[in-house]
Design an enzyme around this catalytic site. Structure first.
Site, PDB file in Angstrom:
ATOM      1  CB  SER A 124      -0.875   0.018   1.252  1.00  0.00           C
ATOM      2  OG  SER A 124      -1.329   1.336   1.482  1.00  0.00           O
ATOM      3  CG  HIS A 130      -3.840  -2.032  -1.190  1.00  0.00           C
ATOM      4  ND1 HIS A 130      -4.918  -2.859  -1.421  1.00  0.00           N
ATOM      5  CD2 HIS A 130      -4.195  -1.237  -0.142  1.00  0.00           C
ATOM      6  CE1 HIS A 130      -5.878  -2.589  -0.543  1.00  0.00           C
ATOM      7  NE2 HIS A 130      -5.474  -1.597   0.244  1.00  0.00           N
ATOM      8  CG  ASP A 172      -5.130   1.883   1.391  1.00  0.00           C
ATOM      9  OD1 ASP A 172      -6.029   1.020   1.340  1.00  0.00           O
ATOM     10  OD2 ASP A 172      -3.952   1.631   1.710  1.00  0.00           O
ATOM     11  CG  MET A 229      -8.577   6.567   3.119  1.00  0.00           C
ATOM     12  SD  MET A 229      -7.489   6.748   4.532  1.00  0.00           S
ATOM     13  CE  MET A 229      -6.674   5.149   4.513  1.00  0.00           C
ATOM     14  CG  HIS A 262      -9.223  -0.675   0.320  1.00  0.00           C
ATOM     15  ND1 HIS A 262      -8.534  -0.819   1.505  1.00  0.00           N
ATOM     16  CD2 HIS A 262     -10.540  -0.810   0.642  1.00  0.00           C
ATOM     17  CE1 HIS A 262      -9.384  -1.022   2.496  1.00  0.00           C
ATOM     18  NE2 HIS A 262     -10.612  -1.009   2.004  1.00  0.00           N
ATOM     19  CG  MET A 310     -11.255   2.319   3.063  1.00  0.00           C
ATOM     20  SD  MET A 310      -9.627   2.412   3.813  1.00  0.00           S
ATOM     21  CE  MET A 310      -8.641   2.569   2.337  1.00  0.00           C
ATOM     22  CG  MET A 363     -11.020  -3.436   6.355  1.00  0.00           C
ATOM     23  SD  MET A 363      -9.613  -2.807   5.407  1.00  0.00           S
ATOM     24  CE  MET A 363      -8.606  -2.007   6.646  1.00  0.00           C
ATOM     25  CG  ASP A 381      -5.793  -3.231   3.839  1.00  0.00           C
ATOM     26  OD1 ASP A 381      -4.711  -2.864   4.330  1.00  0.00           O
ATOM     27  OD2 ASP A 381      -6.505  -2.514   3.106  1.00  0.00           O
TER      28      ASP A 381
HETATM   29  C1  DX5 Z   1      -6.011   1.158   6.199  1.00  0.00           C
HETATM   30  C2  DX5 Z   1      -5.613   0.846   4.769  1.00  0.00           C
HETATM   31  C3  DX5 Z   1      -4.443  -0.058   4.671  1.00  0.00           C
HETATM   32  C4  DX5 Z   1      -3.190   0.479   5.296  1.00  0.00           C
HETATM   33  C5  DX5 Z   1      -2.189  -0.614   5.411  1.00  0.00           C
HETATM   34  O1  DX5 Z   1      -7.141   1.958   6.195  1.00  0.00           O
HETATM   35  O2  DX5 Z   1      -6.687   0.222   4.083  1.00  0.00           O
HETATM   36  O3  DX5 Z   1      -4.215  -0.479   3.344  1.00  0.00           O
HETATM   37  O4  DX5 Z   1      -2.658   1.550   4.619  1.00  0.00           O
HETATM   38  O5  DX5 Z   1      -1.113  -0.109   6.104  1.00  0.00           O
HETATM   39  P1  DX5 Z   1      -0.380  -0.920   7.254  1.00  0.00           P
HETATM   40  O6  DX5 Z   1       0.150  -2.169   6.604  1.00  0.00           O
HETATM   41  O7  DX5 Z   1       0.670   0.016   7.734  1.00  0.00           O
HETATM   42  O8  DX5 Z   1      -1.415  -1.232   8.306  1.00  0.00           O
HETATM   43 ZN    ZN Z   2      -6.308  -0.808   2.022  1.00  0.00          ZN
END
Ligand code: DX5
Ligand code: ZN
Length: 227
Positions: A14, A39, A41, A43, A72, A74, A143, A181
């Site tokens: 990620s 990956h 993320d 948000m 991903h 969110m 998660m 994740d």
């Molecule tokens: C959390 C994300 C993850 C996160 C993973 O909301 O979906 O993908 O960035 O990071 P680590 O491996 O540091 O938990």
């Molecule tokens: Zn993620």
């Protein structure tokens, strides 16, 4: 008892904790170090407290690597943005079961956009919500932290949840990927793989100040292979 699957184990760094000032170099280092996917993320500050980035960064990452992009989302009402992320170059798009009212319709939208369809479950969400939708998806994401931030601690009960989800998928969709994740590192990656996860998101365990990206990936790969 091991729930390790025959599906190949794939590491999905990620970029959330990568250096965005030199993102192309960070991604090149991950690719050279044996990453299988990147990956991303996304948000929105509503579904999760944090805001990260949108389709523009996904499009920039698309030009920086030929690896599949595992997006991903969110975000609330992901149905409003599937087209934008597909157009930006996503290979797969994962939406949260908690974020949309018509999950089956969003999954159809993802498939019609030409992307692999994934669905994600927050730590407190029951696996029962997967049963009806699981035959229609390519990936289920469990998660193992509350979504929103990189660098959080792995929630220990996630391994038992992974085993239960893998069992459900073996019944309804045996070739479906199971992704984990949050908080995965060299100490627990063996456990998550033995619990049936085969797509492993690794953020702060890859992009950190302790070791070079390739070395971190090598250590994770080795720990994941331990029986
Ligand atoms: C959390 C994300 C993850 C996160 C993973 O909301 O979906 O993908 O960035 O990071 P680590 O491996 O540091 O938990
Ligand atoms: Zn993620």
């Amino acid at each position: 008892m091991s729930f390790r699957t025959n599906l190949p184990t794939r590491l999905a760094p990620s970029i959330l904790t990568a250096n965005f000032g030199s993102l192309a170099e960070e991604i090149a280092a991950a690719e050279a170090g044996g990453a299988n996917l990147i990956h991303l993320d996304v948000m929105d500050g509503r579904f999760v407290p944090n805001i990260s980035f949108g389709p523009g960064i996904v499009a920039a990452v698309r030009t920086a690597t030929s690896l599949p992009l595992d997006v991903h989302l969110m975000i609330e009402e992901p149905e409003r943005y599937i087209g934008a992320f597909a157009e930006a170059g996503a290979t797969g798009i994962t939406v949260h079961v908690e974020a949309t009212r018509h999950l089956n319709r969003v999954v159809q939208q993802i498939v019609e956009s030409g992307c692999r369809a994934g669905i994600a479950l927050n730590p407190a969400s029951p696996i029962e919500s997967l049963r009806e939708i699981s035959p229609f998806v390519d990936l289920v994401l469990v998660m193992s932290v509350n979504p929103g931030y990189g660098g959080q601690q792995f929630i220990q009960t996630s391994t038992s949840k992974l085993r239960r989800v893998r069992k459900l998928l073996d019944e309804f969709n045996p070739t479906c990927d199971l992704e984990v994740d949050g908080g995965v590192d060299v100490h627990n990656i063996g456990d998550v793989v033995r619990s049936g996860a085969n797509v492993i998101v690794v953020g702060s365990a890859v992009f950190n100040d302790r070791r070079p990206v390739a070395e971190n990936l090598g250590r994770l790969r080795q720990a994941a292979a331990e029986r």
